[in-house]
Write a protein that holds these residues in place. Structure first.
Motif, short mmCIF file in Angstrom:
data_model
loop_
_atom_site.label_atom_id
_atom_site.label_comp_id
_atom_site.label_asym_id
_atom_site.label_seq_id
_atom_site.Cartn_x
_atom_site.Cartn_y
_atom_site.Cartn_z
N VAL A 64 0.82 -1.22 0.00
CA VAL A 64 0.00 0.00 0.00
C VAL A 64 0.85 1.27 0.00
O VAL A 64 0.31 2.37 -0.12
CB VAL A 64 -0.97 0.03 1.20
N MET A 83 -7.15 6.14 1.36
CA MET A 83 -6.78 5.11 0.40
C MET A 83 -7.03 5.62 -1.01
O MET A 83 -8.19 5.91 -1.37
CB MET A 83 -7.60 3.83 0.66
N LEU A 86 -7.12 2.72 -5.55
CA LEU A 86 -7.52 1.42 -5.03
C LEU A 86 -7.53 0.36 -6.12
O LEU A 86 -7.83 0.64 -7.29
CB LEU A 86 -8.90 1.52 -4.37
N ASP A 90 -7.28 -4.82 -2.90
CA ASP A 90 -7.45 -4.12 -1.63
C ASP A 90 -8.78 -4.48 -0.96
O ASP A 90 -9.03 -4.05 0.17
CB ASP A 90 -7.40 -2.60 -1.84
#
Length: 123
Positions: A64, A83, A86, A90
């Motif tokens: 990440v 986030m 994506l 994920d």
């Protein structure tokens, strides 16, 4: 005792963004390092990110790094996980956790856990 409640999960297309929040009860939030873990079906819990008590140091899983950002607001007793970019991989239930210890990539170091929030990324 610390109670943690996550929010902000949902369904998003690949390439999109979500911001998860984790609200903590009590007046001791600032004493804890905080982390995010995720679990997808058939897999073990995976460390995602962690941040120290003051917010001065953060760490990330390689998967990440560069896409997710962890932050905290001790005045609001809240930790966040931004986030971006994506990917379908994920997709998972994301849990926040509080630790009074130091090896923050290790789930065994955490004392309190939230119930989790589902993140689903469609391709």
């Amino acid at each position: 005792q610390v109670q943690l409640v996550e929010s902000g999960g949902g369904l998003v297309q690949a390439g999109g963004s979500l911001r998860l929040s984790c609200a903590a009860s009590g007046r001791t939030f600032g004493r804890y390092n905080m982390g995010w873990f995720r679990q997808s079906p058939g897999k073990d819990d995976e460390f995602v990110a962690a941040i120290t008590r003051s917010g001065g140091t953060s760490s990330y899983a390689d998967s990440v790094k560069g896409r997710f950002t962890i932050s905290r607001d001790n005045a609001k007793n809240t930790v966040y996980l931004q986030m971006n970019s994506l990917k379908p991989e994920d997709t998972a239930v994301y849990h926040c956790a509080a630790s009074s210890r130091g090896r923050l990539w290790n789930r065994r170091e955490y004392d309190y856990w939230g119930q989790g929030t589902q993140v689903t990324v469609s391709s």
